[in-house]
Design an enzyme around this catalytic site. Structure first.
Site, mmCIF file in Angstrom:
data_model
loop_
_atom_site.group_PDB
_atom_site.id
_atom_site.type_symbol
_atom_site.label_atom_id
_atom_site.label_comp_id
_atom_site.label_asym_id
_atom_site.label_seq_id
_atom_site.Cartn_x
_atom_site.Cartn_y
_atom_site.Cartn_z
ATOM 1 N N SER A 163 -3.629 6.797 5.773
ATOM 2 C CA SER A 163 -3.148 5.734 6.656
ATOM 3 C C SER A 163 -4.156 5.467 7.765
ATOM 4 O O SER A 163 -4.529 6.373 8.510
ATOM 5 C CB SER A 163 -1.803 6.133 7.277
ATOM 6 O OG SER A 163 -1.383 5.181 8.239
ATOM 7 N N LYS A 182 4.143 0.339 10.193
ATOM 8 C CA LYS A 182 3.940 1.754 10.540
ATOM 9 C C LYS A 182 5.180 2.259 11.270
ATOM 10 O O LYS A 182 6.117 1.507 11.539
ATOM 11 C CB LYS A 182 2.709 1.928 11.449
ATOM 12 C CG LYS A 182 1.380 1.437 10.885
ATOM 13 C CD LYS A 182 0.890 2.267 9.732
ATOM 14 C CE LYS A 182 -0.447 1.732 9.200
ATOM 15 N NZ LYS A 182 -0.864 2.418 7.953
ATOM 16 N N SER A 223 0.550 3.733 2.439
ATOM 17 C CA SER A 223 0.373 4.397 3.732
ATOM 18 C C SER A 223 1.689 4.878 4.335
ATOM 19 O O SER A 223 1.681 5.695 5.255
ATOM 20 C CB SER A 223 -0.330 3.465 4.723
ATOM 21 O OG SER A 223 0.529 2.400 5.110
ATOM 22 N N SER A 227 0.841 -1.200 0.000
ATOM 23 C CA SER A 227 0.000 0.000 0.000
ATOM 24 C C SER A 227 0.874 1.247 0.000
ATOM 25 O O SER A 227 2.108 1.165 -0.057
ATOM 26 C CB SER A 227 -0.911 0.013 1.235
ATOM 27 O OG SER A 227 -0.145 0.311 2.401
#
Length: 281
Positions: free
Chosen positions: A224, A117, A55, A53
């Site tokens: 995100s 993250k 994010s 992705s």
């Protein structure tokens, strides 16, 4: 009279001691040993991780492959394939992350999927967003505008919205995003994107990080689902237990723009983003 003189045996060949022949492993046994070695390496030392992705733009692009170090935060049953219950639920050889670490973890409320993250808040920290700026323990984290981030449009990378589409001088279509640097207490800096001026989570209530948890955010702040959102299968992850951490991102080992085709080997090379290989975190 008995002859007691020594007998010369130098001309006699000694009977050699026969050593047993070394038994070679069969091919199935070799494969089993190889699989076990790979399993141990992947579970406890390094493991590959694919970025699916956007994010974590600008640091991580869809199609990146990185190596995840498994030892920095300790081990638990989550460290093993399929969560095999050979280790306890609580980490052994445990160590907490540092603010700014890029971590892979089991996402709460997302069927134990592996997500990635950045660590923003540690136990006891207070985190809040005000007008799109991060506040840590009631102090604004410096956020400085720098040159826009550009990433080429490709089969696995499209622009967040049409207004971010642009063209380079050579005619190549790119996505161009507003980019900033944030600097955490202690001096650790990284880049973030800020795409929307009125994003719903640009302003939040304060989050107080409880014991044995961390507050995680994506660098692409307006794209995100992270700790700003409650843990929900259709949404965010909430505050993440430290025991869910699988490891820390260490080095970029491959990146592809998604244009490669298995039946066309030359595209394996033309699709590679060579300038991204070898980057560290």
């Amino acid at each position: 009279m008995t002859d007691t003189s020594p007998v010369d045996t130098s001309n006699y060949a000694s009977d050699p001691v026969q050593k047993p022949a070394k038994k070679e492993d069969s091919f199935p046994v070799f494969l089993l040993k190889l699989a076990l070695a790979v399993l141990v390496f992947r579970s406890f030392i390094f493991a590959p991780f694919y970025i699916p992705s956007e994010s974590m733009l600008p640091r991580l692009v869809n199609g990146d492959y990185l190596l995840l170090a498994k030892w920095p935060y300790g081990y638990s049953s989550r460290s093993l394939p399929f969560g095999a219950p050979l280790l306890p639920e609580k980490r052994v050889l445990a160590s907490n992350p540092a603010r700014g670490d890029v971590v892979v973890f089991k996402a709460p409320a997302h069927f134990e999927q592996d997500w990635i993250k950045r660590v923003i808040g540690l136990p006891g920290d207070t985190i809040q967003m005000k007008g799109g700026q991060l506040w840590l323990n009631n102090v604004a984290v410096p956020k400085v505008k720098i040159a826009d981030f550009e990433v080429a449009v490709s089969p696995n990378t499209s622009c967040y919205a049409a207004r971010f589409t642009a063209k380079r001088a050579d005619g190549a279509e790119v996505c161009r995003y507003p980019r900033f640097t944030e600097t955490l207490p202690g001096g650790r800096s990284y880049e973030v994107l800020d795409l929307i001026s009125n994003y719903p989570k640009d302003d939040t209530d304060p989050f107080i990080v409880p014991q044995d948890h961390v507050f995680l955010m994506g660098d692409n702040r307006d794209n995100s689902e992270d700790s700003r959102f409650p843990a929900d299968p259709a949404g965010g992850i909430g505050l993440v237990p430290i025991d869910n951490l699988l490891g820390r991102a260490t080095v970029m080992m491959w990146s592809t723009d998604g244009s490669a085709e298995w039946l066309k080997p030359w595209t394996w090379f033309s699709a590679a983003r060579w300038n991204r290989l070898g980057g560290t975190f």
